[in-house]
Design an enzyme around this catalytic site. Structure first.
Site, mmCIF file in Angstrom:
data_model
loop_
_atom_site.group_PDB
_atom_site.id
_atom_site.type_symbol
_atom_site.label_atom_id
_atom_site.label_comp_id
_atom_site.label_asym_id
_atom_site.label_seq_id
_atom_site.Cartn_x
_atom_site.Cartn_y
_atom_site.Cartn_z
ATOM 1 N N SER A 103 13.711 -9.827 -4.610
ATOM 2 C CA SER A 103 12.421 -9.493 -4.008
ATOM 3 C C SER A 103 12.113 -8.008 -3.948
ATOM 4 C CB SER A 103 12.339 -10.083 -2.595
ATOM 5 O OG SER A 103 13.399 -9.592 -1.791
ATOM 6 N N LYS A 154 5.730 -6.884 -2.006
ATOM 7 C CA LYS A 154 4.817 -6.660 -0.891
ATOM 8 C C LYS A 154 3.410 -6.228 -1.320
ATOM 9 C CE LYS A 154 7.279 -7.374 2.923
ATOM 10 N NZ LYS A 154 6.851 -8.277 4.011
#
Length: 409
Positions: free
Chosen positions: A311, A61
């Protein structure tokens, strides 16, 4: 779940992703690509992990948040930024804002895990706990943005965010040029869309497979309808990809670039997380383990070499404990047995002796003597056992029955 509206006229190109890569030089890490021997054996071709769980702030992110905030005009930076998130996006915005010298306010749900709240504050953001669910938290952040003029930083539905996330795709092609399939978790779609732009522009032969939690899968009906469709996401441990509606920008990019969309169950997610810990020695959150879940559930259907994107690795320790127990149970390494025996001195010790010979590790014992269902000379025992797998579970069951115990469940 609504996250506001993006400009549908703007799209994302390979040049945008390359520009984002230059912007992120020295900011985000070029995370490692690690091989997985066990998954390679299952798939019949090399399988590698792209370890964004080892990225700064613990997830991908930071990439998109930094590119978005860095692209703001001076007057926008002066007004500060605001975000709403229960986890990874919050930390990404907080860290990116600190690096760029921009004031950040992050709204998080009242029940957000304390480690994530603490980390967001430590990165320099002002944290406000508002709302019991993310929708309420989002509404509070949007109201704050309208009242103060702070720029709302969307978690996935903005071209700059998508371009930033797409730098992961460029790194995969550089680190594993022979890749044939990339597997990535999909929530709102920002990460998958960025990777799709980067990879399909340079290597259209590479197959891109998206993975969603079955309990929160908005993309299958959206792809079928040809437009973003809102679904009501159910409870899922993969909160990082629990999104009720695809983003407009990501959906427009993925609709003709995503080769396949798969869904995985909660059992498959927990087994995948356990696999990452035991086999790869990597701490991965459930959303980050979704590509591994897809590979474990149907390994022979993937063309290798495969890169599975991990992720994120931000998982609350208490949740991790529950997930690991669930994963071990799903893998047949926990066995719960309820049985009846004669209520006499030494009966429980004899039962434990049978289990000891069967090499089952007793984790918990519940012993009930007074219950209307029981006879005067009966007792009921519930045991939680750690086993070596499904075959061992069957062996334990046979040993108990052979010893004469009445196994109820």
């Amino acid at each position: 779940m609504s996250y506001g509206k993006a400009d549908p006229a703007r799209t994302v190109t390979l040049d945008d992703v390359r520009g984002a890569q230059k912007m992120l030089s020295g900011v985000s890490r070029v995370t490692a690509v690690e091989g997985s021997r066990h998954l390679s054996q299952l798939v019949g071709a090399p399988v590698r992990f792209k370890c964004e769980n080892l990225q700064r702030t613990g997830s991908f992110k930071l990439r998109g948040a930094y590119v978005r905030i860095a692209g703001l005009l001076p007057e926008q930076r002066a007004a500060g930024v605001v975000a709403a998130s229960a986890g990874n996006h919050a930390q990404g915005v907080a860290q990116a804002s600190a690096l760029l010298g921009v004031a950040a306010t992050v709204f998080m749900p009242v029940g957000a895990p304390l480690p994530k709240v603490a980390a967001t504050r430590e990165y320099g953001a002002q944290v406000r706990l508002e709302g019991q669910v993310v929708d309420e938290t989002l509404a509070a952040a949007e109201e704050y943005a309208a009242r103060t003029g702070a720029v709302f930083i969307h978690p996935f539905d903005h071209p700059d965010v998508v371009a930033g996330q797409g730098t992961v795709g460029l790194e995969i092609l550089e680190q594993c040029p022979e890749v044939r399939t990339i597997v990535v978790g999909v929530g709102g779609g920002g990460l998958a869309a960025g990777i799709a732009v980067a990879v399909k522009s340079l290597r259209p032969d590479v197959r891109l497979v998206g993975v969603q939690a079955a309990a929160a899968a908005a993309y299958p009906p959206s792809l079928a309808a040809g437009r973003p469709v809102t679904v009501e996401p159910w409870a899922t441990m993969a909160d990082g990809i629990k999104v009720g509606r695809p983003g407009d920008v990501p959906f427009g990019l993925l609709a003709d670039r995503l080769d396949e969309l798969r869904t995985v169950t909660e059992d498959e997610l927990s087994r995948a997380l356990l696999h990452c810990l035991e086999r790869a020695k990597l701490v991965v959150e459930p959303a980050g383990a979704s590509p591994v879940a897809a590979l474990l559930s149907d390994p022979e259907s993937f063309e290798g070499p495969v890169v599975a994107l991990l992720s994120g690795g931000n998982v609350d320790p208490l949740l991790l404990q529950r997930i690991l127990r669930h994963g071990m149970s799903a893998a047949g390494r926990y066995l719960a047995v309820r049985l009846r025996l004669l209520d006499r001195p030494g009966a429980l010790a004899t039962l434990l002796g049978v289990l000891s010979v069967a090499d089952a590790n007793v984790l918990d014992v519940s012993h009930v003597r007074t219950d209307p269902r029981l006879g005067l000379t009966e007792a009921e025992v519930e045991l939680h056992l750690e086993t070596k797998g499904p075959e061992h579970c069957a062996e334990v069951d046979r040993a108990l029955r052979k010893a004469g115990y009445r196994v109820i469940d």
